[in-house]
Structure formats: structure tokens, C-alpha cells
Scaffold this motif. Structure first.
Motif, mmCIF file in Angstrom:
data_model
loop_
_atom_site.group_PDB
_atom_site.id
_atom_site.type_symbol
_atom_site.label_atom_id
_atom_site.label_comp_id
_atom_site.label_asym_id
_atom_site.label_seq_id
_atom_site.Cartn_x
_atom_site.Cartn_y
_atom_site.Cartn_z
ATOM 1 N N ALA A 110 0.829 -1.205 0.000
ATOM 2 C CA ALA A 110 0.000 0.000 0.000
ATOM 3 C C ALA A 110 0.868 1.261 0.000
ATOM 4 O O ALA A 110 0.640 2.189 -0.792
ATOM 5 N N VAL A 111 1.891 1.292 0.861
ATOM 6 C CA VAL A 111 2.758 2.473 0.957
ATOM 7 C C VAL A 111 3.595 2.635 -0.303
ATOM 8 O O VAL A 111 3.621 3.712 -0.931
ATOM 9 N N GLY A 112 4.294 1.573 -0.702
ATOM 10 C CA GLY A 112 5.188 1.655 -1.847
ATOM 11 C C GLY A 112 4.457 1.936 -3.149
ATOM 12 O O GLY A 112 4.909 2.752 -3.968
ATOM 13 N N CYS A 113 3.319 1.275 -3.343
ATOM 14 C CA CYS A 113 2.577 1.465 -4.595
ATOM 15 C C CYS A 113 1.984 2.865 -4.686
ATOM 16 O O CYS A 113 1.937 3.451 -5.775
ATOM 17 N N LEU A 114 1.525 3.406 -3.577
ATOM 18 C CA LEU A 114 0.990 4.770 -3.610
ATOM 19 C C LEU A 114 2.082 5.771 -3.968
ATOM 20 O O LEU A 114 1.869 6.666 -4.799
ATOM 21 N N ILE A 115 3.249 5.616 -3.374
ATOM 22 C CA ILE A 115 4.358 6.525 -3.684
ATOM 23 C C ILE A 115 4.782 6.385 -5.143
ATOM 24 O O ILE A 115 4.981 7.386 -5.850
ATOM 25 N N GLY A 116 4.921 5.149 -5.620
ATOM 26 C CA GLY A 116 5.313 4.945 -7.007
ATOM 27 C C GLY A 116 4.262 5.437 -7.987
ATOM 28 O O GLY A 116 4.601 5.981 -9.056
ATOM 29 N N LEU A 117 2.989 5.257 -7.642
ATOM 30 C CA LEU A 117 1.905 5.718 -8.516
ATOM 31 C C LEU A 117 1.919 7.236 -8.639
ATOM 32 O O LEU A 117 1.802 7.784 -9.747
ATOM 33 N N VAL A 118 2.066 7.934 -7.521
ATOM 34 C CA VAL A 118 2.098 9.398 -7.547
ATOM 35 C C VAL A 118 3.320 9.891 -8.317
ATOM 36 O O VAL A 118 3.222 10.825 -9.142
ATOM 37 N N ALA A 119 4.478 9.258 -8.078
ATOM 38 C CA ALA A 119 5.700 9.690 -8.771
ATOM 39 C C ALA A 119 5.596 9.484 -10.273
ATOM 40 O O ALA A 119 5.963 10.366 -11.065
ATOM 41 N N GLY A 120 5.108 8.324 -10.689
ATOM 42 C CA GLY A 120 5.027 8.045 -12.115
ATOM 43 C C GLY A 120 3.963 8.851 -12.825
ATOM 44 O O GLY A 120 4.137 9.223 -13.999
ATOM 45 N N PHE A 121 2.867 9.133 -12.147
ATOM 46 C CA PHE A 121 1.761 9.821 -12.813
ATOM 47 C C PHE A 121 2.026 11.321 -12.947
ATOM 48 O O PHE A 121 1.814 11.901 -14.013
ATOM 49 N N PHE A 122 2.496 11.953 -11.880
ATOM 50 C CA PHE A 122 2.680 13.404 -11.919
ATOM 51 C C PHE A 122 4.035 13.807 -12.501
ATOM 52 O O PHE A 122 4.158 14.870 -13.104
ATOM 53 N N GLY A 123 5.069 12.988 -12.319
ATOM 54 C CA GLY A 123 6.370 13.294 -12.884
ATOM 55 C C GLY A 123 6.961 14.568 -12.293
ATOM 56 O O GLY A 123 6.600 15.007 -11.199
ATOM 57 N N GLY A 124 7.894 15.170 -13.034
ATOM 58 C CA GLY A 124 8.478 16.442 -12.628
ATOM 59 C C GLY A 124 9.199 16.369 -11.293
ATOM 60 O O GLY A 124 9.849 15.377 -10.966
ATOM 61 N N TRP A 125 9.071 17.436 -10.513
ATOM 62 C CA TRP A 125 9.787 17.500 -9.233
ATOM 63 C C TRP A 125 9.234 16.487 -8.236
ATOM 64 O O TRP A 125 9.980 16.010 -7.362
ATOM 65 N N VAL A 126 7.951 16.127 -8.364
ATOM 66 C CA VAL A 126 7.379 15.110 -7.468
ATOM 67 C C VAL A 126 8.093 13.782 -7.684
ATOM 68 O O VAL A 126 8.495 13.098 -6.723
ATOM 69 N N ASP A 127 8.254 13.408 -8.946
ATOM 70 C CA ASP A 127 8.943 12.165 -9.282
ATOM 71 C C ASP A 127 10.393 12.210 -8.797
ATOM 72 O O ASP A 127 10.901 11.234 -8.224
ATOM 73 N N THR A 128 11.056 13.341 -8.990
ATOM 74 C CA THR A 128 12.458 13.459 -8.603
ATOM 75 C C THR A 128 12.638 13.298 -7.098
ATOM 76 O O THR A 128 13.497 12.533 -6.631
ATOM 77 N N VAL A 129 11.818 13.979 -6.319
ATOM 78 C CA VAL A 129 11.945 13.911 -4.859
ATOM 79 C C VAL A 129 11.655 12.507 -4.346
ATOM 80 O O VAL A 129 12.422 11.941 -3.542
ATOM 81 N N LEU A 130 10.563 11.915 -4.801
ATOM 82 C CA LEU A 130 10.180 10.585 -4.312
ATOM 83 C C LEU A 130 11.190 9.514 -4.722
ATOM 84 O O LEU A 130 11.516 8.619 -3.930
ATOM 85 N N MET A 131 11.699 9.599 -5.923
ATOM 86 C CA MET A 131 12.666 8.588 -6.363
ATOM 87 C C MET A 131 14.016 8.747 -5.672
ATOM 88 O O MET A 131 14.742 7.774 -5.500
ATOM 89 N N ARG A 132 14.363 9.975 -5.292
ATOM 90 C CA ARG A 132 15.596 10.145 -4.507
ATOM 91 C C ARG A 132 15.431 9.520 -3.128
ATOM 92 O O ARG A 132 16.381 8.963 -2.569
ATOM 93 N N LEU A 133 14.234 9.596 -2.563
ATOM 94 C CA LEU A 133 13.978 8.909 -1.295
ATOM 95 C C LEU A 133 14.109 7.398 -1.458
ATOM 96 O O LEU A 133 14.635 6.714 -0.578
ATOM 97 N N VAL A 134 13.640 6.907 -2.586
ATOM 98 C CA VAL A 134 13.780 5.471 -2.875
ATOM 99 C C VAL A 134 15.252 5.099 -2.979
ATOM 100 O O VAL A 134 15.691 4.079 -2.424
ATOM 101 N N ASP A 135 16.035 5.893 -3.681
ATOM 102 C CA ASP A 135 17.469 5.616 -3.827
ATOM 103 C C ASP A 135 18.178 5.620 -2.470
ATOM 104 O O ASP A 135 19.051 4.779 -2.211
ATOM 105 N N ILE A 136 17.810 6.577 -1.615
ATOM 106 C CA ILE A 136 18.427 6.625 -0.286
ATOM 107 C C ILE A 136 18.077 5.375 0.508
ATOM 108 O O ILE A 136 18.942 4.771 1.162
ATOM 109 N N SER A 137 16.819 4.957 0.453
ATOM 110 C CA SER A 137 16.397 3.757 1.190
ATOM 111 C C SER A 137 17.108 2.511 0.685
ATOM 112 O O SER A 137 17.518 1.653 1.467
#
Length: 297
Positions: A110-137
Motif C-alpha cells: 500500500a505504501v510503496g505502490c501509492l508513492i510509485g503511482l504518484v511519482a510516475g503519474f505526476f512526474g516532474g519535481w514530485v517524481d524526482t523527490v520521491l525517487m531520490r527517497l527510494v534511492d536513499i532507502s
């Protein structure tokens, strides 16, 4: 008969040479039977367990399993150093392992899919910030972080779930984000926009249903991993707290008794091995059946 057999053999050889995979309509029998038995044992543990998993008798410490010298009829798989029945603790341990897997993977998905869905759908700075959090994790050492989190929050079922979610959510986020990037370019999404659907309606009504097969494949492959993670944390003393009958706790209880009472550690170790192996085989089968790329091969 010989001609028919030869023809069938030639056909199978041609399929192999052509790169076609054999049809696997049904799941592998032995792993399916083992997993089904495991689920039944976990659900029916109060009815199947011959003794309490928490209460023991010091007069029945380290009773050997049936068939060995010193065995007693009331303890099919022997007892541990506190006189608790090994079979009963194994049955209740299956309940703990499956509960951690189901709850942990459900929350993680639920947590991971919601974050990935928002990042992939909206793109831009939202995608960049969320994916950097993924990389850090993903860059953090998993087992070390798991131990640190468990020590900070003290051992409990809830904290094991927190560790599972913390370690696995990036995998679901990256998978969902990648799938969403492709799906949102499809014609049916463009038609939904033309019809005036909001972004959230498009995401949850049109995109999410197309993500389910890939998410289900990843979840089935993670079940075995979560069982091993819970057992490892419990073995280290930072997972399920004793005397709760967890397989990892049982292995830890008997690690100093291998020479005198091997069954205390070996039997739960075998349970972990057989369960995880069966779940991984079933996970591979689910992947072969649901993964669109493999269905096209």
C-alpha cells in the motif's frame, strides 16, 4: 506407438529450439501441498496443537522425538529446554510467520505502490523527490537498519512489521512508478482525460487495475523473504519476543543444545527451509503466469 512418441519428442525439441516455454497451466504440486498444509496448520493451530505453546514442565525438559531413546508418547517431536512441546510451538510459529508476511506485505504494498503511482503519474519535481527517497532507502544496509529499528522500538510484532515496511517499500515504489510511466501513455488514459476525469480518478480507476498483476507477482516473491527476515530478527533477539512461539526464537533457543537436543533448533530450521523454498517456487509460477513479458515469450 514408436512413431507417435518420436513425433511428440520432435515437437518438444522444436519448441525448445524455438525458444518457446512449456505450458505451465497448473502450479507445482508439491510446493502447493506444502503451502496449503502450512496455511491450514496456522489457521487450525489451536485445534491441532496437542499442548500449550507457552507452558512447559521442567520434568519433561529435552524429551526426544518419537523413535529416539527417551521419547514420550505425548510429545511427537520432543520438547525444548523449558519442557514445551516442539510440535505445538511449530504450529503456532507458522501462524506468526504467515501473519507477519501477510500484514507486512499488505502495508508495504500500500505504501510503496501509492508513492510509485504518484511519482510516475505526476512526474516532474514530485517524481524526482520521491525517487531520490527510494534511492536513499535502497542504499542503506538492510539488516543493519532492521536491527537498529528493532532495538530502538523494542522487540514486538508491530515493530517487525515496521521493519518489513521500511525495507521493502522501495521495491514496490520503483515497480509501480515504472509501470505507471508506460500505462499513462495509453489511449484509454487519454480518453479518460478527454471525458473530464480527475487525476485521482484516472490513477485509481484506470491505472491501478493494470498494475495488479505485476504487484501480485512481486508480493508472492516477497513472502519467503519476509519469513526469513522475521526469523533472522527473532534469532538475533530483536524480532518477536520470547516466549512467543516464533520459528526464529525456537532456533535461537536451541543453538546451544545442538549436541544434546538437535531437534530444538533443527526442526524449526527445516520448517523455515521447506516453507521458503515452496513459496519461492510458487512465486516463480505466479510470475510465469501473470507477467505480460513472460506470457509473450
Amino acid at each position: 506407438m514408436t512413431t507417435g512418441s518420436a513425433a511428440a519428442t520432435d515437437s518438444a525439441d522444436r519448441d525448445v529450439l524455438a525458444g518457446r516455454r512449456p505450458d505451465r497451466r497448473w502450479p507445482p504440486t508439491v510446493p502447493l501441498v506444502i503451502v496449503t498444509a502450512l496455511v491450514l496448520c496456522a489457521v487450525l493451530a489451536p485445534l491441532l496443537a496437542p499442548h500449550s505453546p507457552l507452558e512447559g514442565s521442567l520434568g519433561e525438559r529435552l524429551v526426544a522425538p518419537i523413535g529416539m531413546e527417551g521419547a514420550k508418547a505425548g510429545h511427537l517431536l520432543g520438547t525444548d529446554r523449558h519442557g514445551r512441546d516442539t510440535l505445538s510451538r511449530l504450529l503456532y510459529g507458522a501462524r506468526i510467520s504467515l501473519s507477519v508476511s501477510i500484514v507486512g506485505i499488505a502495508l508495504t504494498g500500500a505504501v510503496g505502490c501509492l508513492i510509485g503511482l504518484v511519482a510516475g503519474f505526476f512526474g516532474g519535481w514530485v517524481d524526482t523527490v520521491l525517487m531520490r527517497l527510494v534511492d536513499i532507502s535502497l542504499s542503506l544496509p538492510g539488516i543493519l537498519i532492521a536491527v537498529l529499528l528493532s532495538v530502538v522500538f523494542e522487540p514486538s510484532f508491530k515493530n517487525v512489521i515496521i521493519v518489513v515496511v521500511f525495507l521493502l517499500w522501495p521495491s514496490y515504489a520503483r515497480l509501480t512508478r515504472g509501470e505507471t510511466l508506460g500505462i499513462k501513455q495509453q489511449d484509454f488514459v487519454a480518453l479518460a482525460r478527454t471525458a473530464g476525469c480527475s487525476n485521482w480518478t484516472i490513477m485509481f480507476r484506470h491505472i491501478v487495475p493494470n498494475l495488479v498483476p505485476s504487484i501480485l507477482v512481486l508480493a508472492t516473491l516477497h513472502v519467503g523473504y519476509v519469513i526469513v527476515l522475521e526469523a533472522a530478527l527473532s534469532f538475533l533477539g530483536v524480532g518477536i519476543p520470547p516466549p512467543t512461539p516464533s520459528w526464529g526464537v525456537m532456533v535461537a533457543d536451541g543453538r546451544g543444545l545442538i549436541e544434546r537436543a538437535w531437534w530444538v533448533s533443527i526442526l524449526p530450521g527445516i520448517a523455515i527451509l521447506v516453507t521458503v523454498l515452496s513459496l519461492n517456487i510458487l512465486g516463480d509460477w505466479v510470475r510465469d503466469r501473470l507477467d505480460p513479458k513472460l506470457r509473450q515469450v
